[in-house]
Design an enzyme around this catalytic site. Structure first.
Site, PDB file in Angstrom:
ATOM      1  N   HIS A   1      91.408-107.809 -36.164  1.00  0.00           N
ATOM      2  CA  HIS A   1      92.267-108.306 -35.089  1.00  0.00           C
ATOM      3  C   HIS A   1      92.725-107.202 -34.139  1.00  0.00           C
ATOM      4  O   HIS A   1      93.505-107.467 -33.232  1.00  0.00           O
ATOM      5  CB  HIS A   1      93.484-108.988 -35.715  1.00  0.00           C
ATOM      6  CG  HIS A   1      94.318-108.024 -36.503  1.00  0.00           C
ATOM      7  ND1 HIS A   1      93.804-107.270 -37.539  1.00  0.00           N
ATOM      8  CD2 HIS A   1      95.607-107.648 -36.380  1.00  0.00           C
ATOM      9  CE1 HIS A   1      94.754-106.492 -38.007  1.00  0.00           C
ATOM     10  NE2 HIS A   1      95.853-106.703 -37.335  1.00  0.00           N
ATOM     11  N   ASP A   2      92.291-105.979 -34.370  1.00  0.00           N
ATOM     12  CA  ASP A   2      92.711-104.867 -33.513  1.00  0.00           C
ATOM     13  C   ASP A   2      91.581-104.340 -32.638  1.00  0.00           C
ATOM     14  O   ASP A   2      91.782-103.390 -31.879  1.00  0.00           O
ATOM     15  CB  ASP A   2      93.231-103.700 -34.371  1.00  0.00           C
ATOM     16  CG  ASP A   2      94.500-104.050 -35.125  1.00  0.00           C
ATOM     17  OD1 ASP A   2      95.315-104.835 -34.588  1.00  0.00           O
ATOM     18  OD2 ASP A   2      94.674-103.561 -36.260  1.00  0.00           O
TER      19      ASP A   2
ATOM     20  N   GLU B   1      94.706 -99.812 -44.972  1.00  0.00           N
ATOM     21  CA  GLU B   1      94.195 -99.772 -43.602  1.00  0.00           C
ATOM     22  C   GLU B   1      94.202 -98.328 -43.128  1.00  0.00           C
ATOM     23  O   GLU B   1      95.254 -97.721 -42.960  1.00  0.00           O
ATOM     24  CB  GLU B   1      95.044-100.602 -42.641  1.00  0.00           C
ATOM     25  CG  GLU B   1      94.399-100.655 -41.262  1.00  0.00           C
ATOM     26  CD  GLU B   1      95.353-100.714 -40.076  1.00  0.00           C
ATOM     27  OE1 GLU B   1      94.878-100.990 -38.970  1.00  0.00           O
ATOM     28  OE2 GLU B   1      96.556-100.458 -40.233  1.00  0.00           O
TER      29      GLU B   1
ATOM     30  N   ASP C   1      99.206-101.986 -44.503  1.00  0.00           N
ATOM     31  CA  ASP C   1      99.115-101.741 -43.068  1.00  0.00           C
ATOM     32  C   ASP C   1      99.418-100.281 -42.709  1.00  0.00           C
ATOM     33  O   ASP C   1     100.317 -99.663 -43.278  1.00  0.00           O
ATOM     34  CB  ASP C   1     100.145-102.656 -42.385  1.00  0.00           C
ATOM     35  CG  ASP C   1     100.112-102.577 -40.879  1.00  0.00           C
ATOM     36  OD1 ASP C   1      99.120-103.037 -40.298  1.00  0.00           O
ATOM     37  OD2 ASP C   1     101.086-102.063 -40.286  1.00  0.00           O
TER      38      ASP C   1
ATOM     39  N   ASP D   1      99.086-109.223 -46.439  1.00  0.00           N
ATOM     40  CA  ASP D   1      99.354-107.986 -45.714  1.00  0.00           C
ATOM     41  C   ASP D   1     100.681-107.413 -46.201  1.00  0.00           C
ATOM     42  O   ASP D   1     101.646-108.152 -46.397  1.00  0.00           O
ATOM     43  CB  ASP D   1      99.431-108.289 -44.209  1.00  0.00           C
ATOM     44  CG  ASP D   1      98.699-107.276 -43.362  1.00  0.00           C
ATOM     45  OD1 ASP D   1      99.075-106.090 -43.422  1.00  0.00           O
ATOM     46  OD2 ASP D   1      97.763-107.657 -42.643  1.00  0.00           O
TER      47      ASP D   1
HETATM   48  C1  GLC Z   1      98.036-102.180 -37.966  1.00  0.00           C
HETATM   49  C2  GLC Z   1      97.743-103.622 -37.635  1.00  0.00           C
HETATM   50  C3  GLC Z   1      98.032-103.846 -36.175  1.00  0.00           C
HETATM   51  C4  GLC Z   1      99.494-103.557 -35.926  1.00  0.00           C
HETATM   52  C5  GLC Z   1      99.867-102.165 -36.424  1.00  0.00           C
HETATM   53  C6  GLC Z   1     101.349-102.007 -36.507  1.00  0.00           C
HETATM   54  O1  GLC Z   1      97.209-101.313 -37.294  1.00  0.00           O
HETATM   55  O2  GLC Z   1      96.429-103.937 -37.968  1.00  0.00           O
HETATM   56  O3  GLC Z   1      97.704-105.137 -35.762  1.00  0.00           O
HETATM   57  O4  GLC Z   1      99.771-103.656 -34.560  1.00  0.00           O
HETATM   58  O5  GLC Z   1      99.374-101.904 -37.707  1.00  0.00           O
HETATM   59  O6  GLC Z   1     101.850-102.754 -37.571  1.00  0.00           O
END
Ligand code: GLC
Ligand code: MG
Length: 532
Positions: free
Chosen positions: A329-330, A268, A204, A102
């Site tokens: 995970h979100d 992402e 991210d 990541d």
């Molecule tokens: C992305 C991650 C998430 C995190 C956010 C802030 O969306 O997947 O888990 O809280 O970024 O870094």
């Protein structure tokens, strides 16, 4: 160039997403660690995935469980050491598994030395590394921007009399990517991991990277429904998906390409297709895989899924390689979103659509969301409204029927699912009809049939319950049929042949009978007879 060379490894690969806190603990602190992942790599090789993506394991105050980074080039002691990472990487590569890490460019922790300096005074050389702005004359925040986790995105700094911007938690101040020093520092982070040998990055929160320079107010969202997350009350047009982001991405891409043409960059991105595909960049000079998150939110019916695939296929530029994400995970787990019975067909869909699939750990067991009582809740995003908390999809991996599911000898950081004695790797592995065995068979089939990974996609049928399509590569054509409804469904007459794989205990290898009906939730991969 030989046939096999025309595609990069990540076009054929299946990516397995690991949330390190929850995969395997080795030191009894109830939190997964890098050594735990290294121990379980044999399992992943057995399962048949090609690459793993690790959510952050860097030093962090853990306000957002590692997405608030205080040192990008090290390992948090909770997870281990850099040596542990090197061992993980070395073993993964020995087993033929790629490793994607990541990369969090949008923000750091407020405890990162850069931010500590930045907030120390208005004339600190790092002041412009973050987004500082003056209050309005009445002392209120500079504009109406809201944080994804709820509340204003501006945090007041008493000492220097300005606000700083944070797209997420107040302990995650946003970096100022317009500043060339910031870009150079963050490219340095990429180089650090590329030199260590990682195979790529999952970048991210990419759509957040650049914010409007004039700090214009975001407009209200006309479709907002009362009671929804407060972030959604606005359209984040001035805080996300800004045109300048593409320039920043090509900078990252140049760094990546400096290490050969075999590393991958995944962005992402939660965006509609017309916006999403722009992230491939002109001529494919952007991210290789802008994440397609639409399976997570699209209604689970044959017609809407068929429409989704056609819309995506039509939006892709010629150089844009597709990808599909079933969970992360979100978001709530797939088995919870569509029900555990349908999770098998979802596996077939994910692994037979055209494009790189990303699986989320535990989905191969059919793991569901685990209700986490308020006193055990950990996720800061759940503070605003407990139902927004992401803990339920982050509970420990279920390895066996022992008291803590083989995850830890200590107390797990989040509660285990109550079904872990039945639903675990040890129970499902020897059972040929388990969802785990189904995933493994699918992964093997996908690996042995280029039609399923790099073949073309042709829609065949989408009725109220039945979705069918063909995948073809060279002379090889395979048919996929899924019954997404709640009643048995007849197969189209065009769909005949030998069953290569079924989600139900059918005779694989046998021809389909013309009268065959697909059971509710059943999916098949079929090899047409006489044609291939
Ligand atoms: C992305 C991650 C998430 C995190 C956010 C802030 O969306 O997947 O888990 O809280 O970024 O870094
Ligand atoms: Mg541990």
């Amino acid at each position: 160039m030989t046939e096999g060379r025309r595609h990069r490894w990540w076009q054929r690969a299946v990516i397995y997403h690991i949330y390190p806190r929850s995969f395997q603990d080795t030191d009894g602190d109830g939190i997964g660690d890098l050594r735990g992942i290294t121990q379980r790599l044999d399992y992943l090789q057995w399962l048949g995935v090609d690459a793993i993506w690790l959510s952050p394991f860097y030093p962090s105050p853990m306000a957002d469980f590692g997405y608030d980074i205080s040192d990008h080039c090290s390992v948090d002691p909770l997870f281990g050491t850099l040596e542990d990472f090197d061992e993980l990487l070395e073993k993964a590569h020995r087993l033929g598994l790629r490793v994607i890490v990541d990369y969090v460019p949008n923000h750091t922790s407020d405890e990162h030395p850069w931010f500590v300096e930045s907030r120390s005074s208005r004339d600190n050389p790092k002041r412009e590394w973050y987004l500082w702005a003056n209050p309005k004359p009445d002392g209120s925040p500079p504009n109406n921007w809201r944080s994804v986790f709820g509340g204003p995105a501006w945090e007041w700094d008493e000492r220097t009399g300005q606000y700083y911007y944070h797209a997420f938690h107040r302990k995650q101040p946003d970096l100022n990517w317009r500043n060339p020093e910031v870009r150079e520092a963050m490219y340095g982070v990429m180089r650090f991991w590329l030199k260590r040998g990682v195979d790529g990055f999952r970048v991210d929160a990419l759509r957040h990277l650049v914010k409007d320079e004039e700090l214009r107010d975001n407009p209200p969202n006309p479709d907002f429904r009362e009671g929804g997350p407060s972030y959604e009350a606005q359209l984040p047009v001035y805080t996300t998906d800004r045109p300048e982001v593409h320039r920043m991405i090509s900078g990252m891409r140049r760094v990546l390409d400096g290490y050969g043409d075999d590393r991958v960059m995944i962005g992402e991105l939660y965006l509609p297709f017309d916006r999403l595909v722009l992230y491939y960049g002109e001529g494919g000079r952007g991210v290789h895989l802008p994440t397609n998150m639409h399976l997570i939110t699209t209604p689970w019916s044959a017609r809407s899924l068929a429409a989704l695939v056609s819309e995506y296929e039509a939006a892709l530029p010629p150089y844009g390689w597709p990808n599909w994400v079933l969970g992360n995970h979100d978001n709530p787990r797939v088995a919870t979103r569509i029900g555990p019975e349908k999770a098998r067909a979802a596996a077939v869909l994910l692994l037979t659509l055209r494009g790189t699939p990303t699986m989320y750990y535990g989905d191969e067991l059919g793991m569901t969301d685990v209700p986490v009582p308020p006193h055990l809740a950990r996720d800061p995003a759940g503070k605003e409204a407990p139902h927004l908390g992401r803990d339920p999809a982050r509970t420990p991996m279920q390895w066996d029927a022992s008291p803590n599911a083989g995850f830890t000898t200590g107390t797990p950081w989040l509660p285990l699912s109550s079904d872990h004695r039945r639903r675990n790797v040890a129970v499902q592995r020897p059972d040929p009809h388990s969802i785990l065995s189904l995933y493994r068979k699918l992964l093997q089939l996908r690996r042995s049939e280029p039609a399923l990974s790099i073949g073309s996609y042709e829609p065949l049928e989408a009725t109220s319950s039945l979705l069918a399509y063909a995948r073809t590569h060279a002379e090889r054509r395979l048919l996929v049929a899924l019954n997404l409804g709640d009643a048995p469904a007849s197969l189209p007459r065009t769909l005949q042949g030998r069953i290569l794989l079924s989600t139900s205990p059918r005779q694989e290898g046998q021809p389909l009978q013309p009268s065959t009906q697909l059971l509710p939730g059943e999916a098949l991969v079929v090899e047409p007879l006489g044609l291939s």
